[in-house]
Design a protein around this motif. Structure first.
Motif, PDB file in Angstrom:
ATOM      1  N   ALA A  15       0.833  -1.208   0.000  1.00  0.00           N
ATOM      2  CA  ALA A  15       0.000   0.000   0.000  1.00  0.00           C
ATOM      3  C   ALA A  15       0.866   1.255   0.000  1.00  0.00           C
ATOM      4  O   ALA A  15       1.924   1.301   0.629  1.00  0.00           O
ATOM      5  N   PHE A  16       0.385   2.271  -0.711  1.00  0.00           N
ATOM      6  CA  PHE A  16       1.093   3.531  -0.834  1.00  0.00           C
ATOM      7  C   PHE A  16       0.101   4.683  -0.816  1.00  0.00           C
ATOM      8  O   PHE A  16      -1.048   4.529  -1.234  1.00  0.00           O
ATOM      9  N   ALA A  29      -2.320  -3.242  -3.981  1.00  0.00           N
ATOM     10  CA  ALA A  29      -2.512  -4.412  -4.833  1.00  0.00           C
ATOM     11  C   ALA A  29      -3.758  -5.168  -4.378  1.00  0.00           C
ATOM     12  O   ALA A  29      -4.229  -5.013  -3.246  1.00  0.00           O
ATOM     13  N   SER A  30      -4.249  -6.015  -5.265  1.00  0.00           N
ATOM     14  CA  SER A  30      -5.376  -6.870  -4.907  1.00  0.00           C
ATOM     15  C   SER A  30      -4.922  -7.904  -3.875  1.00  0.00           C
ATOM     16  O   SER A  30      -3.720  -8.148  -3.705  1.00  0.00           O
ATOM     17  N   GLY A  34      -1.189 -10.088  -3.184  1.00  0.00           N
ATOM     18  CA  GLY A  34      -0.467  -9.885  -1.941  1.00  0.00           C
ATOM     19  C   GLY A  34      -0.775  -8.592  -1.224  1.00  0.00           C
ATOM     20  O   GLY A  34      -0.205  -8.307  -0.174  1.00  0.00           O
ATOM     21  N   GLY A  35      -1.680  -7.794  -1.738  1.00  0.00           N
ATOM     22  CA  GLY A  35      -2.087  -6.562  -1.073  1.00  0.00           C
ATOM     23  C   GLY A  35      -3.327  -6.782  -0.227  1.00  0.00           C
ATOM     24  O   GLY A  35      -3.776  -7.917  -0.031  1.00  0.00           O
ATOM     25  N   LYS A  36      -3.892  -5.696   0.257  1.00  0.00           N
ATOM     26  CA  LYS A  36      -5.120  -5.772   1.046  1.00  0.00           C
ATOM     27  C   LYS A  36      -6.331  -5.305   0.235  1.00  0.00           C
ATOM     28  O   LYS A  36      -7.441  -5.292   0.744  1.00  0.00           O
ATOM     29  N   GLY A  37      -6.109  -4.890  -0.989  1.00  0.00           N
ATOM     30  CA  GLY A  37      -7.203  -4.430  -1.831  1.00  0.00           C
ATOM     31  C   GLY A  37      -7.810  -3.123  -1.340  1.00  0.00           C
ATOM     32  O   GLY A  37      -8.966  -2.834  -1.596  1.00  0.00           O
ATOM     33  N   PRO A  42      -2.568   0.409  -9.899  1.00  0.00           N
ATOM     34  CA  PRO A  42      -1.826   1.261 -10.833  1.00  0.00           C
ATOM     35  C   PRO A  42      -2.240   1.121 -12.296  1.00  0.00           C
ATOM     36  O   PRO A  42      -2.476   2.129 -12.971  1.00  0.00           O
ATOM     37  N   LYS A  43      -2.339  -0.094 -12.808  1.00  0.00           N
ATOM     38  CA  LYS A  43      -2.700  -0.244 -14.218  1.00  0.00           C
ATOM     39  C   LYS A  43      -4.133   0.207 -14.469  1.00  0.00           C
ATOM     40  O   LYS A  43      -4.417   0.811 -15.504  1.00  0.00           O
TER      41      LYS A  43
END
Length: 140
Positions: A15-16, A29-30, A34-37, A42-43
């Protein structure tokens, strides 16, 4: 020449927090990646940038050319390659105009002015991907 700026701070994990002159948003990220959604991808934000750039053109041109519409939406789909590093190869941009007295010829001209002349994001994207344009005229 003008310059745009962005500042991005790591929040942990994937996360950013990203800031630009218009505000702050969270990128993440989803869960599958590996993210928390918990934020924008980005894309996928590239699709928003394409729609936003053209939408601003359309809004200005609708006013300037006195086109009679109630509202409009823009839908963008982007197809990614199957390679390890996925990149977009095709975009489909669909303009949906709503109103009871739509001048299809004028609206088509407005869309083409945006897509072929004014939208810098679309011009940049054409360097690496195919862009397909569709226009729908719908009742209010």
């Amino acid at each position: 020449m003008s310059t745009n700026t962005s500042h991005t701070k790591w929040l942990g994990g994937l996360a950013f927090e990203s800031t630009n002159p218009g505000g702050v948003l969270t990128i993440d990220a989803s869960i599958e990646q590996g993210g928390k959604g918990s934020g924008f991808r980005p894309k996928a934000m590239m699709l928003n940038s394409l729609a936003g750039c053209s939408a601003m053109d359309i809004a200005n041109l609708v006013k300037k050319m006195r086109a009679d519409i109630d509202t409009f939406t823009i839908d963008v789909e982007g197809d990614l390659t199957d390679e390890e590093v996925q990149t977009y190869h095709t975009f489909r941009v669909t303009y949906n105009f709503y109103g009871s007295n739509l001048d299809e010829e004028k609206l088509q001209k407005i869309v083409h002015l945006s897509t072929d002349k004014y939208c810098g994001v679309m011009a940049m994207f054409r360097h690496f991907a195919k862009i397909e344009i569709f226009i729908n005229y719908l009742p209010a």
